[in-house]
Design a protein around this motif. Sequence first.
Motif, short mmCIF file in Angstrom:
data_model
loop_
_atom_site.label_atom_id
_atom_site.label_comp_id
_atom_site.label_asym_id
_atom_site.label_seq_id
_atom_site.Cartn_x
_atom_site.Cartn_y
_atom_site.Cartn_z
N LEU A 76 0.83 -1.21 0.00
CA LEU A 76 0.00 0.00 0.00
C LEU A 76 0.86 1.26 0.00
CD1 LEU A 76 -2.89 -0.82 2.48
CD2 LEU A 76 -3.15 -0.07 0.13
N ILE A 77 1.99 1.20 0.65
CA ILE A 77 2.90 2.34 0.75
C ILE A 77 3.42 2.76 -0.62
CG2 ILE A 77 5.11 3.11 1.74
CD1 ILE A 77 4.59 0.99 3.97
N THR A 78 3.59 1.80 -1.51
CA THR A 78 4.19 2.09 -2.82
C THR A 78 3.18 2.54 -3.87
OG1 THR A 78 3.96 -0.16 -3.66
CG2 THR A 78 5.93 0.32 -2.36
N LYS A 79 1.90 2.52 -3.58
CA LYS A 79 0.87 2.75 -4.59
C LYS A 79 0.89 4.16 -5.18
CE LYS A 79 -0.65 -1.27 -4.91
NZ LYS A 79 -0.47 -2.02 -6.13
N LEU A 80 1.32 5.15 -4.42
CA LEU A 80 1.30 6.52 -4.90
C LEU A 80 2.49 6.87 -5.81
CD1 LEU A 80 0.09 8.42 -1.73
CD2 LEU A 80 -1.23 7.82 -3.74
N ILE A 81 3.49 6.00 -5.84
CA ILE A 81 4.68 6.28 -6.64
C ILE A 81 4.56 5.57 -7.98
CG2 ILE A 81 7.20 6.13 -6.73
CD1 ILE A 81 7.05 5.83 -3.60
N LEU A 89 -14.05 5.67 -8.44
CA LEU A 89 -14.36 5.03 -7.16
C LEU A 89 -15.20 3.77 -7.29
CD1 LEU A 89 -15.02 8.21 -5.02
CD2 LEU A 89 -13.01 6.73 -4.97
N TYR A 90 -15.70 3.49 -8.46
CA TYR A 90 -16.53 2.29 -8.64
C TYR A 90 -15.84 1.01 -8.13
CZ TYR A 90 -18.90 -1.61 -10.79
OH TYR A 90 -19.51 -2.81 -10.99
N PRO A 91 -14.56 0.79 -8.43
CA PRO A 91 -13.94 -0.46 -7.96
C PRO A 91 -13.95 -0.63 -6.45
CG PRO A 91 -12.55 0.60 -9.60
CD PRO A 91 -13.65 1.56 -9.27
N ILE A 92 -13.98 0.47 -5.70
CA ILE A 92 -13.98 0.36 -4.24
C ILE A 92 -15.21 -0.41 -3.76
CG2 ILE A 92 -14.30 1.72 -2.13
CD1 ILE A 92 -12.28 3.64 -3.13
N PHE A 93 -16.31 -0.29 -4.48
CA PHE A 93 -17.55 -0.95 -4.08
C PHE A 93 -17.63 -2.39 -4.59
CE2 PHE A 93 -18.43 3.57 -3.94
CZ PHE A 93 -18.97 3.69 -2.68
N PHE A 94 -16.63 -2.80 -5.37
CA PHE A 94 -16.57 -4.17 -5.89
C PHE A 94 -15.26 -4.76 -5.36
CE2 PHE A 94 -15.52 -7.23 -9.29
CZ PHE A 94 -16.64 -8.01 -9.21
N MET A 95 -15.30 -5.25 -4.14
CA MET A 95 -14.08 -5.62 -3.43
C MET A 95 -13.66 -7.07 -3.67
SD MET A 95 -14.69 -3.58 0.13
CE MET A 95 -16.13 -4.52 0.61
N GLU A 96 -13.41 -7.41 -4.92
CA GLU A 96 -13.03 -8.78 -5.26
C GLU A 96 -11.53 -9.00 -5.29
OE1 GLU A 96 -14.19 -12.02 -5.95
OE2 GLU A 96 -15.80 -11.13 -4.82
N ILE A 152 -5.55 0.87 -8.11
CA ILE A 152 -6.30 1.12 -9.34
C ILE A 152 -7.19 2.35 -9.19
CG2 ILE A 152 -8.27 -0.39 -8.87
CD1 ILE A 152 -6.57 0.10 -12.27
N THR A 153 -7.71 2.58 -8.01
CA THR A 153 -8.57 3.74 -7.79
C THR A 153 -7.79 5.04 -7.93
OG1 THR A 153 -9.96 2.43 -6.32
CG2 THR A 153 -10.15 4.82 -6.14
N ILE A 154 -6.64 5.10 -7.30
CA ILE A 154 -5.81 6.31 -7.38
C ILE A 154 -5.34 6.53 -8.82
CG2 ILE A 154 -3.60 7.32 -6.68
CD1 ILE A 154 -4.05 5.89 -3.94
N PHE A 157 -8.21 7.77 -11.04
CA PHE A 157 -8.58 9.14 -10.74
C PHE A 157 -7.59 10.12 -11.36
CE2 PHE A 157 -8.69 12.99 -8.14
CZ PHE A 157 -10.04 13.28 -8.19
N ILE A 158 -6.31 9.90 -11.16
CA ILE A 158 -5.28 10.78 -11.72
C ILE A 158 -5.34 10.77 -13.24
CG2 ILE A 158 -2.78 11.09 -11.96
CD1 ILE A 158 -2.58 10.07 -9.02
N PHE A 159 -5.47 9.60 -13.83
CA PHE A 159 -5.54 9.49 -15.29
C PHE A 159 -6.73 10.28 -15.86
CE2 PHE A 159 -7.38 7.33 -19.00
CZ PHE A 159 -6.33 7.48 -19.91
N PHE A 160 -7.90 10.09 -15.28
CA PHE A 160 -9.09 10.77 -15.80
C PHE A 160 -9.04 12.28 -15.59
CE2 PHE A 160 -11.36 6.57 -15.66
CZ PHE A 160 -11.57 6.50 -17.02
N VAL A 161 -8.52 12.73 -14.46
CA VAL A 161 -8.37 14.18 -14.24
C VAL A 161 -7.45 14.76 -15.31
CG1 VAL A 161 -7.38 15.93 -12.70
CG2 VAL A 161 -8.90 14.19 -11.78
N PHE A 162 -6.34 14.10 -15.54
CA PHE A 162 -5.38 14.54 -16.55
C PHE A 162 -6.01 14.55 -17.95
CE2 PHE A 162 -1.85 13.55 -19.51
CZ PHE A 162 -1.09 14.68 -19.31
N MET A 163 -6.70 13.47 -18.30
CA MET A 163 -7.31 13.37 -19.63
C MET A 163 -8.41 14.41 -19.84
SD MET A 163 -5.50 11.32 -21.23
CE MET A 163 -6.42 11.20 -22.72
#
Length: 156
Positions: A26-31, A115-122, A131-133, A136-142
């Motif tokens: 989890l620590i590495t997800k933002l990099i 945020l949709y994937p957060i509600f599908f916790m498989e 994947i959520t982060i 979000f970053i990709f769509f804001v940029f696009m």
Amino acid sequence: YNSLIIVSNRTPSEIPYFNGESYKTLITKLIPRLIWKNKPTETFGHEFGKRYEILNEFDKQTSWNMPVLNEFYANFGVKGVSFGMLIMGILFGFISKFLDFKKNNILYLISIISLYPIFFMEVNLSLLVGITIQKFIFFVFMFFILIKILRRLKFI
């Protein structure tokens, strides 16, 4: 539910708790990998499958999903499920309050898509957060680029 049955029947009597081991990535997800070339890969699904003997010993790549609820149990037992689901409930409540469905803007749309994937916790929590982060970053940029282009072309 099959994996939850396997996890709850075998942990900790046969297989010890992970004690938070699955949350280390989890620590590495933002990099992004663009910055960190040798960023650790997410292989927990494979490790989980091997540890619970779902995958055979010769399998080198298959992943067996470890849903968030199962991961809570595999890490900390009933306490992990209770605390983890409490945190997830608070998070879901916050998201529901924060994303007022009466809003009509691009950030709202991006948030819903991301945020949709957060509600599908498989999958395990680390993959879910990652994947959520990233989405979000990709769509804001696009959307930012798209709006710039549309304004330049005088469509908006």
